[in-house]
Design a protein around this motif. Sequence first.
Motif: not given
Length: 153
Positions: A4-15, A86-89, A47-59
């Motif tokens: 069972v793997c939870l993706l952190d923002t750092s990984i979703f940014l790379e994907i 991916f399964k959102p949680i 949190a990964t979804i929200l943080e990734t969205g923030n990084h995208i919007g600011q860069n």
Amino acid sequence: MTAVCLLDTSIFLEILNVPVKAQQHTKILEELAKRIQLKESLFLPMATILETGNHIGQNGDGGARRACAERFVTQVSKALEGGSPFKPISFLKAEEMVVWLRDFPDHATGGSGLGDLSIIHDWNRLCLQNRGRRVYIWSLDKHLASYDRPPEI
């Protein structure tokens, strides 16, 4: 049993290959393909979804932000519709926020934010629900990557 793997923002940014943030896009996609082939359960925390969205919007410039935002929307929409690996949680409930807020001062003292704390709470919950499976946070952040519990026998 698979992990069972939870993706952190750092990984979703790379994907998503977010400009300026992604430094290992190809390597992470190769690792993702391996996890999919192994049939790991891949969870995308709120949190990964929200943080990734923030990084995208600011860069990046407007065009790069838009292209990346469209990739983001496509991936998250597919996850919400069940058409993604991916399964959102963690769609936040008031009771969960109360617990997060209780734990946040101690967590913040250690230098981490509320997003990381919520992912750790997700990890703890998934550990309880999946005792016979490895449960880990896939992250480029050493602190979050340390959350890796082997299956209990």
